[in-house]
Design an enzyme around this catalytic site. Structure first.
Site, PDB file in Angstrom:
ATOM      1  CE1 TYR A   1      93.314 114.322  67.415  1.00  9.36           C
ATOM      2  CE2 TYR A   1      94.312 112.653  66.009  1.00  9.36           C
ATOM      3  CZ  TYR A   1      93.207 113.395  66.407  1.00  9.36           C
ATOM      4  OH  TYR A   1      91.988 113.183  65.797  1.00  9.36           O
TER       5      TYR A   1
ATOM      6  NE  ARG B   1      85.238 127.800  64.095  1.00  6.77           N
ATOM      7  CZ  ARG B   1      85.748 127.029  63.137  1.00  6.77           C
ATOM      8  NH1 ARG B   1      86.415 127.574  62.146  1.00  6.77           N
ATOM      9  NH2 ARG B   1      85.588 125.716  63.173  1.00  6.77           N
TER      10      ARG B   1
HETATM   11  P1  NDP Z   1      87.112 120.178  62.110  1.00  8.37           P
HETATM   12  O1  NDP Z   1      88.298 121.019  62.444  1.00  8.37           O
HETATM   13  O2  NDP Z   1      86.454 120.402  60.791  1.00  8.37           O
HETATM   14  O3  NDP Z   1      86.012 120.308  63.274  1.00  8.37           O
HETATM   15  C1  NDP Z   1      86.364 120.355  64.628  1.00  8.37           C
HETATM   16  C2  NDP Z   1      85.207 120.921  65.437  1.00  8.37           C
HETATM   17  O4  NDP Z   1      85.572 120.919  66.826  1.00  8.37           O
HETATM   18  C3  NDP Z   1      84.857 122.346  65.057  1.00  8.37           C
HETATM   19  O5  NDP Z   1      83.460 122.469  64.962  1.00  8.37           O
HETATM   20  C4  NDP Z   1      85.366 123.162  66.235  1.00  8.37           C
HETATM   21  O6  NDP Z   1      84.515 124.272  66.442  1.00  8.37           O
HETATM   22  C5  NDP Z   1      85.214 122.169  67.395  1.00  8.37           C
HETATM   23  N1  NDP Z   1      86.055 122.492  68.535  1.00  8.37           N
HETATM   24  C6  NDP Z   1      87.405 122.492  68.600  1.00  8.37           C
HETATM   25  N2  NDP Z   1      87.796 122.902  69.821  1.00  8.37           N
HETATM   26  C7  NDP Z   1      86.672 123.171  70.534  1.00  8.37           C
HETATM   27  C8  NDP Z   1      86.415 123.633  71.855  1.00  8.37           C
HETATM   28  N3  NDP Z   1      87.420 123.903  72.696  1.00  8.37           N
HETATM   29  N4  NDP Z   1      85.138 123.791  72.258  1.00  8.37           N
HETATM   30  C9  NDP Z   1      84.116 123.537  71.418  1.00  8.37           C
HETATM   31  N5  NDP Z   1      84.287 123.082  70.153  1.00  8.37           N
HETATM   32  C10 NDP Z   1      85.552 122.907  69.724  1.00  8.37           C
HETATM   33  O7  NDP Z   1      87.610 118.676  62.221  1.00  8.37           O
HETATM   34  P2  NDP Z   1      86.826 117.271  62.126  1.00  8.37           P
HETATM   35  O8  NDP Z   1      85.410 117.447  61.795  1.00  8.37           O
HETATM   36  O9  NDP Z   1      87.655 116.391  61.276  1.00  8.37           O
HETATM   37  O10 NDP Z   1      87.016 116.779  63.621  1.00  8.37           O
HETATM   38  C11 NDP Z   1      85.949 116.335  64.440  1.00  8.37           C
HETATM   39  C12 NDP Z   1      86.470 115.257  65.360  1.00  8.37           C
HETATM   40  O11 NDP Z   1      86.893 114.151  64.589  1.00  8.37           O
HETATM   41  C13 NDP Z   1      87.672 115.649  66.205  1.00  8.37           C
HETATM   42  O12 NDP Z   1      87.505 115.105  67.500  1.00  8.37           O
HETATM   43  C14 NDP Z   1      88.850 114.975  65.497  1.00  8.37           C
HETATM   44  O13 NDP Z   1      89.900 114.690  66.377  1.00  8.37           O
HETATM   45  C15 NDP Z   1      88.179 113.717  65.010  1.00  8.37           C
HETATM   46  N6  NDP Z   1      88.812 113.033  63.893  1.00  8.37           N
HETATM   47  C16 NDP Z   1      89.075 113.664  62.704  1.00  8.37           C
HETATM   48  C17 NDP Z   1      89.637 112.952  61.665  1.00  8.37           C
HETATM   49  C18 NDP Z   1      90.008 113.598  60.354  1.00  8.37           C
HETATM   50  O14 NDP Z   1      90.880 113.059  59.651  1.00  8.37           O
HETATM   51  N7  NDP Z   1      89.374 114.695  59.957  1.00  8.37           N
HETATM   52  C19 NDP Z   1      89.909 111.506  61.779  1.00  8.37           C
HETATM   53  C20 NDP Z   1      89.629 110.971  63.074  1.00  8.37           C
HETATM   54  C21 NDP Z   1      89.078 111.697  64.068  1.00  8.37           C
HETATM   55  P3  NDP Z   1      84.969 125.743  66.906  1.00  8.37           P
HETATM   56  O15 NDP Z   1      86.335 125.997  66.333  1.00  8.37           O
HETATM   57  O16 NDP Z   1      83.894 126.639  66.354  1.00  8.37           O
HETATM   58  O17 NDP Z   1      84.942 125.675  68.386  1.00  8.37           O
HETATM   59  C1  8X3 Z   2      92.728 111.923  62.580  1.00  7.69           C
HETATM   60  C2  8X3 Z   2      93.351 110.812  61.816  1.00  7.69           C
HETATM   61  O1  8X3 Z   2      95.528 109.691  61.189  1.00  7.69           O
HETATM   62  O2  8X3 Z   2      95.466 112.113  61.091  1.00  7.69           O
HETATM   63  O3  8X3 Z   2      92.371 111.496  63.849  1.00  7.69           O
HETATM   64  O4  8X3 Z   2      95.541 111.001  63.213  1.00  7.69           O
HETATM   65  S1  8X3 Z   2      95.045 110.931  61.840  1.00  7.69           S
END
Ligand code: NDP
Ligand code: 8X3
Length: 252
Positions: free
Chosen positions: A151, A35
Protein backbone atom coordinates in the site's frame (compact mmCIF):
# COMPACT_ATOMS: atom_id res chain seq x y z
CA UNK A 1 -18.64 29.57 -17.62
CA UNK A 2 -19.54 26.83 -15.15
CA UNK A 3 -16.53 24.81 -14.07
CA UNK A 4 -16.29 21.03 -14.11
CA UNK A 5 -14.59 18.57 -11.77
CA UNK A 6 -14.09 14.85 -12.37
CA UNK A 7 -13.68 12.80 -9.19
CA UNK A 8 -12.77 9.12 -9.10
CA UNK A 9 -13.88 7.16 -6.05
CA UNK A 10 -16.82 9.51 -5.57
CA UNK A 11 -19.11 6.96 -3.89
CA UNK A 12 -17.64 7.40 -0.43
CA UNK A 13 -15.10 9.15 1.81
CA UNK A 14 -12.93 11.93 0.35
CA UNK A 15 -14.44 11.62 -3.12
CA UNK A 16 -18.03 11.96 -1.96
CA UNK A 17 -17.21 14.88 0.35
CA UNK A 18 -15.39 16.57 -2.51
CA UNK A 19 -18.44 16.13 -4.76
CA UNK A 20 -20.61 17.74 -2.10
CA UNK A 21 -18.20 20.64 -1.59
CA UNK A 22 -17.91 21.49 -5.27
CA UNK A 23 -21.66 21.07 -5.84
CA UNK A 24 -22.32 23.53 -3.00
CA UNK A 25 -20.17 25.96 -4.93
CA UNK A 26 -21.91 25.48 -8.26
CA UNK A 27 -19.43 23.24 -10.11
CA UNK A 28 -20.59 20.60 -12.58
CA UNK A 29 -19.67 17.09 -11.47
CA UNK A 30 -18.45 13.97 -13.20
CA UNK A 31 -18.46 11.18 -10.63
CA UNK A 32 -16.70 7.85 -11.06
CA UNK A 33 -17.01 4.71 -8.95
CA UNK A 34 -17.94 1.06 -9.19
CA UNK A 35 -21.07 1.07 -7.00
CA UNK A 36 -23.92 2.10 -9.30
CA UNK A 37 -26.53 2.42 -6.55
CA UNK A 38 -24.35 4.86 -4.62
CA UNK A 39 -23.69 6.90 -7.74
CA UNK A 40 -27.43 7.02 -8.36
CA UNK A 41 -28.16 8.23 -4.81
CA UNK A 42 -25.44 10.90 -4.93
CA UNK A 43 -26.63 12.07 -8.33
CA UNK A 44 -30.20 12.33 -7.03
CA UNK A 45 -29.06 14.44 -4.09
CA UNK A 46 -26.62 16.73 -5.87
CA UNK A 47 -28.41 17.24 -9.18
CA UNK A 48 -30.85 19.45 -7.28
CA UNK A 49 -27.94 21.91 -7.20
CA UNK A 50 -25.80 21.25 -10.28
CA UNK A 51 -25.35 19.20 -13.44
CA UNK A 52 -24.13 15.72 -12.39
CA UNK A 53 -22.87 13.02 -14.76
CA UNK A 54 -22.07 9.64 -13.25
CA UNK A 55 -19.79 7.01 -14.74
CA UNK A 56 -19.99 3.52 -13.23
CA UNK A 57 -16.44 2.39 -13.86
CA UNK A 58 -13.74 0.18 -12.41
CA UNK A 59 -10.58 2.21 -12.97
CA UNK A 60 -8.55 -1.01 -13.22
CA UNK A 61 -10.10 -1.84 -16.59
CA UNK A 62 -8.07 0.15 -19.08
CA UNK A 63 -10.41 -0.30 -22.05
CA UNK A 64 -13.42 0.90 -20.04
CA UNK A 65 -11.50 3.89 -18.69
CA UNK A 66 -10.50 4.98 -22.17
CA UNK A 67 -13.94 4.38 -23.71
CA UNK A 68 -16.09 5.82 -20.94
CA UNK A 69 -13.93 8.87 -20.31
CA UNK A 70 -13.82 9.70 -24.02
CA UNK A 71 -17.62 9.72 -24.30
CA UNK A 72 -18.40 12.39 -21.69
CA UNK A 73 -21.12 14.67 -23.12
CA UNK A 74 -19.93 17.92 -24.72
CA UNK A 75 -21.15 20.35 -22.07
CA UNK A 76 -19.13 18.48 -19.42
CA UNK A 77 -16.13 17.42 -21.44
CA UNK A 78 -13.92 20.41 -20.58
CA UNK A 79 -12.59 19.21 -17.26
CA UNK A 80 -11.05 21.91 -15.07
CA UNK A 81 -10.08 19.70 -12.13
CA UNK A 82 -9.35 15.98 -12.04
CA UNK A 83 -9.22 14.35 -8.60
CA UNK A 84 -7.51 10.98 -8.80
CA UNK A 85 -8.87 9.67 -5.53
CA UNK A 86 -10.06 6.08 -6.17
CA UNK A 87 -7.88 3.79 -4.14
CA UNK A 88 -7.66 1.37 -1.30
CA UNK A 89 -5.54 -0.55 1.16
CA UNK A 90 -6.17 -4.25 1.60
CA UNK A 91 -4.82 -6.04 4.65
CA UNK A 92 -2.15 -5.18 7.18
CA UNK A 93 -0.21 -8.45 7.19
CA UNK A 94 3.59 -8.52 7.00
CA UNK A 95 4.92 -9.02 3.47
CA UNK A 96 5.71 -12.70 3.98
CA UNK A 97 2.08 -13.47 4.90
CA UNK A 98 0.31 -11.02 2.60
CA UNK A 99 -2.22 -12.07 -0.01
CA UNK A 100 -0.88 -11.59 -3.54
CA UNK A 101 -4.39 -10.88 -4.86
CA UNK A 102 -4.58 -7.94 -2.44
CA UNK A 103 -1.23 -6.68 -3.70
CA UNK A 104 -2.43 -6.95 -7.30
CA UNK A 105 -5.63 -5.08 -6.53
CA UNK A 106 -3.83 -2.22 -4.77
CA UNK A 107 -1.32 -1.81 -7.59
CA UNK A 108 -4.02 -2.12 -10.25
CA UNK A 109 -6.25 0.47 -8.58
CA UNK A 110 -3.93 2.94 -6.87
CA UNK A 111 -1.36 3.01 -9.66
CA UNK A 112 -2.55 1.56 -12.94
CA UNK A 113 -6.08 2.95 -12.57
CA UNK A 114 -4.72 6.37 -11.65
CA UNK A 115 -2.41 6.52 -14.65
CA UNK A 116 -5.15 5.31 -17.05
CA UNK A 117 -7.52 8.05 -15.87
CA UNK A 118 -4.77 10.66 -16.06
CA UNK A 119 -3.81 9.59 -19.57
CA UNK A 120 -7.45 9.78 -20.66
CA UNK A 121 -8.07 13.29 -19.28
CA UNK A 122 -4.71 15.04 -19.72
CA UNK A 123 -4.76 15.57 -23.53
CA UNK A 124 -7.89 17.74 -23.20
CA UNK A 125 -6.21 19.83 -20.52
CA UNK A 126 -3.12 20.23 -22.69
CA UNK A 127 -5.27 21.25 -25.67
CA UNK A 128 -7.02 23.90 -23.58
CA UNK A 129 -3.76 24.80 -21.79
CA UNK A 130 -5.61 24.73 -18.50
CA UNK A 131 -6.30 22.34 -15.64
CA UNK A 132 -5.52 21.04 -12.18
CA UNK A 133 -4.82 17.42 -11.30
CA UNK A 134 -5.07 16.45 -7.64
CA UNK A 135 -3.69 13.04 -6.85
CA UNK A 136 -4.47 11.44 -3.52
CA UNK A 137 -1.30 9.94 -2.14
CA UNK A 138 -0.78 9.17 1.53
CA UNK A 139 1.63 9.65 4.40
CA UNK A 140 2.26 5.93 3.88
CA UNK A 141 4.16 6.85 0.70
CA UNK A 142 6.67 8.73 2.88
CA UNK A 143 6.76 6.87 6.17
CA UNK A 144 7.01 3.10 6.40
CA UNK A 145 5.00 1.13 8.96
CA UNK A 146 4.58 -2.59 9.61
CA UNK A 147 2.02 -4.01 7.20
CA UNK A 148 2.14 -0.95 4.95
CA UNK A 149 4.34 -2.83 2.45
CA UNK A 150 2.61 -2.61 -0.95
CA UNK A 151 0.00 0.00 0.00
CA UNK A 152 2.72 2.49 1.01
CA UNK A 153 4.69 1.63 -2.11
CA UNK A 154 1.69 2.41 -4.32
CA UNK A 155 1.45 5.82 -2.69
CA UNK A 156 5.18 6.49 -3.18
CA UNK A 157 4.49 5.82 -6.86
CA UNK A 158 1.70 8.42 -6.80
CA UNK A 159 4.12 11.00 -5.37
CA UNK A 160 6.75 10.39 -8.03
CA UNK A 161 4.20 10.20 -10.84
CA UNK A 162 2.83 13.58 -9.69
CA UNK A 163 6.30 15.13 -9.76
CA UNK A 164 7.07 13.66 -13.15
CA UNK A 165 3.81 15.05 -14.52
CA UNK A 166 4.99 18.48 -13.36
CA UNK A 167 8.22 17.95 -15.28
CA UNK A 168 6.37 16.93 -18.45
CA UNK A 169 3.92 19.82 -18.16
CA UNK A 170 6.48 22.58 -17.69
CA UNK A 171 5.46 25.59 -19.75
CA UNK A 172 1.80 24.63 -19.74
CA UNK A 173 -0.84 26.15 -17.54
CA UNK A 174 -1.60 22.84 -15.85
CA UNK A 175 -1.04 22.23 -12.17
CA UNK A 176 -0.45 18.96 -10.34
CA UNK A 177 -0.71 18.45 -6.59
CA UNK A 178 -0.16 15.33 -4.54
CA UNK A 179 -2.11 15.38 -1.25
CA UNK A 180 -0.81 12.99 1.40
CA UNK A 181 -3.40 12.51 4.13
CA UNK A 182 -2.74 10.71 7.38
CA UNK A 183 -5.36 9.07 9.58
CA UNK A 184 -8.80 9.95 8.20
CA UNK A 185 -12.10 8.36 9.14
CA UNK A 186 -13.87 7.10 6.02
CA UNK A 187 -14.71 3.60 4.79
CA UNK A 188 -10.97 3.12 4.24
CA UNK A 189 -10.40 0.81 7.25
CA UNK A 190 -13.62 -1.15 6.67
CA UNK A 191 -12.25 -1.94 3.20
CA UNK A 192 -8.76 -2.62 4.55
CA UNK A 193 -10.14 -5.10 7.09
CA UNK A 194 -12.44 -6.80 4.58
CA UNK A 195 -15.71 -5.51 6.01
CA UNK A 196 -14.84 -5.93 9.71
CA UNK A 197 -16.60 -2.80 10.97
CA UNK A 198 -15.64 -3.33 14.61
CA UNK A 199 -11.93 -3.66 13.80
CA UNK A 200 -12.16 -0.58 11.59
CA UNK A 201 -13.92 1.42 14.32
CA UNK A 202 -11.00 0.80 16.70
CA UNK A 203 -8.59 2.55 14.31
CA UNK A 204 -10.36 5.85 15.07
CA UNK A 205 -11.31 5.17 18.68
CA UNK A 206 -10.44 7.77 21.34
CA UNK A 207 -8.61 10.04 18.95
CA UNK A 208 -9.56 12.77 16.52
CA UNK A 209 -8.90 11.70 12.95
CA UNK A 210 -9.16 13.88 9.85
CA UNK A 211 -12.58 13.90 8.24
CA UNK A 212 -13.43 13.51 4.56
CA UNK A 213 -14.63 17.11 4.71
CA UNK A 214 -11.16 18.29 5.76
CA UNK A 215 -9.68 16.85 2.58
CA UNK A 216 -12.54 18.22 0.46
CA UNK A 217 -11.83 21.69 1.91
CA UNK A 218 -8.17 21.37 0.94
CA UNK A 219 -9.07 20.36 -2.62
CA UNK A 220 -11.47 23.32 -2.81
CA UNK A 221 -8.66 25.61 -1.65
CA UNK A 222 -6.29 24.17 -4.27
CA UNK A 223 -8.87 24.83 -6.99
CA UNK A 224 -9.12 28.45 -5.93
CA UNK A 225 -5.55 29.63 -5.44
CA UNK A 226 -4.08 31.69 -8.29
CA UNK A 227 -3.24 29.70 -11.42
CA UNK A 228 0.44 30.59 -11.26
CA UNK A 229 0.80 28.85 -7.86
CA UNK A 230 1.46 25.09 -7.83
CA UNK A 231 1.42 23.20 -4.54
CA UNK A 232 3.57 20.20 -5.42
CA UNK A 233 2.98 18.17 -2.34
CA UNK A 234 0.82 18.59 0.70
CA UNK A 235 1.18 16.22 3.66
CA UNK A 236 -1.62 16.54 6.19
CA UNK A 237 -2.09 14.71 9.49
CA UNK A 238 -4.55 15.09 12.31
CA UNK A 239 -3.05 17.04 15.21
CA UNK A 240 -3.37 13.85 17.25
CA UNK A 241 -1.05 11.91 14.93
CA UNK A 242 2.77 12.12 14.78
CA UNK A 243 5.81 9.89 14.36
CA UNK A 244 7.03 7.36 16.90
CA UNK A 245 10.67 6.50 17.51
CA UNK A 246 12.45 4.11 15.15
CA UNK A 247 11.92 0.52 16.23
CA UNK A 248 14.83 -1.49 17.64
CA UNK A 249 14.52 -5.23 18.02
CA UNK A 250 16.13 -6.58 21.19
CA UNK A 251 16.67 -10.21 22.02
CA UNK A 252 15.09 -11.44 25.28
P1 NDP B 1 -13.17 5.07 0.94
O1 NDP B 1 -13.09 3.58 1.03
O2 NDP B 1 -14.23 5.75 1.74
O3 NDP B 1 -13.31 5.51 -0.60
C1 NDP B 1 -12.60 4.88 -1.62
C2 NDP B 1 -13.25 5.18 -2.96
O4 NDP B 1 -12.47 4.56 -4.00
C3 NDP B 1 -14.66 4.65 -3.07
O5 NDP B 1 -15.48 5.64 -3.65
C4 NDP B 1 -14.53 3.47 -4.02
O6 NDP B 1 -15.70 3.36 -4.80
C5 NDP B 1 -13.35 3.91 -4.90
N1 NDP B 1 -12.70 2.80 -5.57
C6 NDP B 1 -12.01 1.78 -5.01
N2 NDP B 1 -11.60 0.93 -5.97
C7 NDP B 1 -12.05 1.41 -7.15
C8 NDP B 1 -11.96 0.99 -8.51
N3 NDP B 1 -11.32 -0.14 -8.83
N4 NDP B 1 -12.54 1.73 -9.47
C9 NDP B 1 -13.21 2.86 -9.16
N5 NDP B 1 -13.32 3.33 -7.90
C10 NDP B 1 -12.75 2.61 -6.91
O7 NDP B 1 -11.74 5.61 1.36
P2 NDP B 1 -11.10 7.09 1.36
O8 NDP B 1 -12.07 8.11 0.96
O9 NDP B 1 -10.39 7.23 2.64
O10 NDP B 1 -9.99 6.87 0.24
C11 NDP B 1 -9.83 7.74 -0.87
C12 NDP B 1 -8.36 7.79 -1.22
O11 NDP B 1 -7.65 8.36 -0.15
C13 NDP B 1 -7.71 6.44 -1.48
O12 NDP B 1 -6.82 6.58 -2.58
C14 NDP B 1 -6.92 6.16 -0.20
O13 NDP B 1 -5.81 5.34 -0.43
C15 NDP B 1 -6.51 7.57 0.16
N6 NDP B 1 -6.15 7.80 1.55
C16 NDP B 1 -7.01 7.52 2.58
C17 NDP B 1 -6.64 7.80 3.88
C18 NDP B 1 -7.51 7.46 5.06
O14 NDP B 1 -6.97 7.32 6.18
N7 NDP B 1 -8.82 7.34 4.90
C19 NDP B 1 -5.36 8.47 4.19
C20 NDP B 1 -4.54 8.69 3.04
C21 NDP B 1 -4.93 8.39 1.78
P3 NDP B 1 -16.39 1.99 -5.28
O15 NDP B 1 -16.16 0.97 -4.21
O16 NDP B 1 -17.84 2.37 -5.47
O17 NDP B 1 -15.72 1.68 -6.57
C1 8X3 C 1 -3.95 5.92 4.70
C2 8X3 C 1 -3.13 6.34 5.86
O1 8X3 C 1 -1.48 5.58 7.62
O2 8X3 C 1 -3.39 4.15 7.21
O3 8X3 C 1 -3.26 6.13 3.52
O4 8X3 C 1 -1.60 4.25 5.61
S1 8X3 C 1 -2.38 5.01 6.59
Amino acid sequence: MQKTILITGATSGFGKACAQKFADNGWQLILVGRRKERLKEIKKELSEKVNVYTIPLDVRIRKDVMTKLSSIPGELSQIDVLVNNAGLALGLEPAHDADLDNWDQMIDTNNKGLVYVTRAILPGMVERNSGLIVNIGSISGNWPYPGGNVYGATKAFVLQFSRNLRADLLGKNIRVTNIEPGLAETEFSIVRFDGDVEKARKVYQNTKALTAGDIADIIWWLANIPEHVNINNLEVMPTFQAWGPLAVYREE
